[in-house]
Write an enzyme that holds these catalytic residues in place. Structure first.
Site, mmCIF file in Angstrom:
data_model
loop_
_atom_site.group_PDB
_atom_site.id
_atom_site.type_symbol
_atom_site.label_atom_id
_atom_site.label_comp_id
_atom_site.label_asym_id
_atom_site.label_seq_id
_atom_site.Cartn_x
_atom_site.Cartn_y
_atom_site.Cartn_z
ATOM 1 N N CYS A 130 -11.491 -1.983 -4.689
ATOM 2 C CA CYS A 130 -11.338 -2.403 -6.091
ATOM 3 C C CYS A 130 -9.951 -2.993 -6.322
ATOM 4 O O CYS A 130 -8.978 -2.246 -6.514
ATOM 5 C CB CYS A 130 -11.584 -1.219 -7.018
ATOM 6 S SG CYS A 130 -11.381 -1.640 -8.751
ATOM 7 N N CYS A 133 -8.398 -2.122 -9.703
ATOM 8 C CA CYS A 133 -7.889 -0.748 -9.810
ATOM 9 C C CYS A 133 -6.588 -0.574 -9.017
ATOM 10 O O CYS A 133 -5.672 0.107 -9.468
ATOM 11 C CB CYS A 133 -8.893 0.267 -9.274
ATOM 12 S SG CYS A 133 -10.603 -0.092 -9.628
ATOM 13 N N ASP A 134 -6.514 -1.159 -7.827
ATOM 14 C CA ASP A 134 -5.434 -0.816 -6.893
ATOM 15 C C ASP A 134 -4.449 -1.954 -6.589
ATOM 16 O O ASP A 134 -3.424 -1.708 -5.950
ATOM 17 C CB ASP A 134 -6.036 -0.329 -5.560
ATOM 18 C CG ASP A 134 -6.920 0.890 -5.764
ATOM 19 O OD1 ASP A 134 -6.613 1.687 -6.667
ATOM 20 O OD2 ASP A 134 -7.912 1.038 -5.026
#
Ligand code: NAP
Length: 302
Positions: A130, A133-134
């Protein structure tokens, strides 16, 4: 007893919920994690008609608000299995069983793993599925993106706004992503392409990834590519393990043209079923069709 239980709260399940509420079917939507599904992790969606550019989360908030306005009942639990009890279906959950006249499975799919040494151990320490997200953790670092489809190219373009360099690793020299994305990627100065290459192993330790071991698919030569992060986008596996309906060899549910599965009264819709295209637009179409077919099915059972 519900007339309809929808399993999954992504774009497909929410659309089915909206249609079912408008048809006045007594409906419950079950969601395991959070409303929105896979698409909620997407930074930017540019091909959902009516929205020139919107985040996955933003789009799903619109779907959720519309479902809430129609008073769609949502329960956060996991559907463990579906039993055919003849006149009704029983959905087993850790919180007890739920009865319904019909069921729509809209459980979507999850990212595939490479299955190479080092990958599992380094998830969360450099290996990610992701970028939204990261990606932030790799500001001004060098990262790799693996894959040649829409997800890989879209997320690599997103990462290029954050990181120093994106190494795009693809096992062929042709991409399967949509042409506009390929054009954008080829024009991106922060990209370095590693074509006809596969990842043989992920090297690293407690502090994170150090390198990816790559193999050239034509010469079989191997080399290490030093990166601090690796984002894997090599396709999806369906979230269908617990359902006892007919599936293809990859686990995608087989459904007929009105989306009925091999279990009468149980429908499959969206990314979890055998389908040639997995987009928000197709998930929405499936959700609408499944809910309307459930209405017809419930009528026929009366
Ligand atoms: P995908 O289209 O199935 O592409 C997977 C890519 O990974 C392919 O390029 C494939 O290579 C490669 N690959 C597969 N297994 C591999 C392995 N073991 N090692 C190395 N490479 C491997 O998957 P996706 O990009 O995740 O997309 C899934 C679905 O969602 C698609 O239908 C896609 O169109 C849709 N989607 C749409 C959007 C959008 O905004 N329109 C965004 C994301 C996803 P080959 O090409 O050689 O097979």
């Amino acid at each position: 007893m519900y007339e309809l239980v929808i399993i999954g709260g992504g774009p497909c399940g929410l659309t089915a919920g909206i249609y079912a509420q408008r048809s006045r079917l007594k409906t419950l939507l079950i969601e395991k994690l959070g409303i929105g599904g896979q698409i909620a992790t997407s930074d930017l969606i540019e091909n959902y008609p009516g929205f020139k550019g919107i985040s996955g989360m933003g789009l799903m908030k619109e779907f959720e608000a519309q479902a809430a306005e129609l008073a769609l009942e949502i329960k956060y639990t996991e559907a463990l299995s579906i039993k055919d009890r003849g006149q009704y279906k029983e959905i087993m959950t850790p919180d007890g069983s739920i009865q319904a006249g019909a069921v729509i499975i809209a459980t979507g799919a999850k990212p595939k793993r490479l299955g190479v040494p080092g990958e599992a151990e380094l998830i969360g320490r450099g290996i990610s599925f992701c970028a939204t997200c990261d990606g932030f953790f790799f500001r001004d670092r060098e990262v790799a993106v693996i894959g040649g489809g829409d997800s890989a190219l879209k997320e690599a373009i997103y990462l290029s706004r954050i990181v120093k360099k994106v190494h795009l690793i693809h096992r062929r020299d042709k991409f399967r992503a949509e042409k506009m994305l390929i054009e954008k990627a080829l024009a991106e100065p922060k990209f370095e392409f590693h074509l006809n290459k596969v990842v043989k192993s992920v090297k690293g330790g407690v502090l994170g990834i150090e390198a990816l071991e790559l193999e050239d698919t034509r010469t079989h030569d191997t080399s290490d590519l030093p990166v601090e992060g690796a984002f894997i986008y090599i396709g999806v596996n369906p979230n269908t393990g617990s359902f006892d309906v007919e599936k293809d060899e990859f686990g995608f549910i087989k459904a007929d043209k009105v989306l009925m599965t091999s279990m009468m009264g149980v429908f499959a819709a969206g990314d979890c079923r055998v389908t040639p295209l997995r987009q928000v637009a197709t998930a929405v179409g499936d959700g609408a069709l499944a809910a309307s077919e459930v209405e017809r099915y419930i009528e026929s059972c009366r």
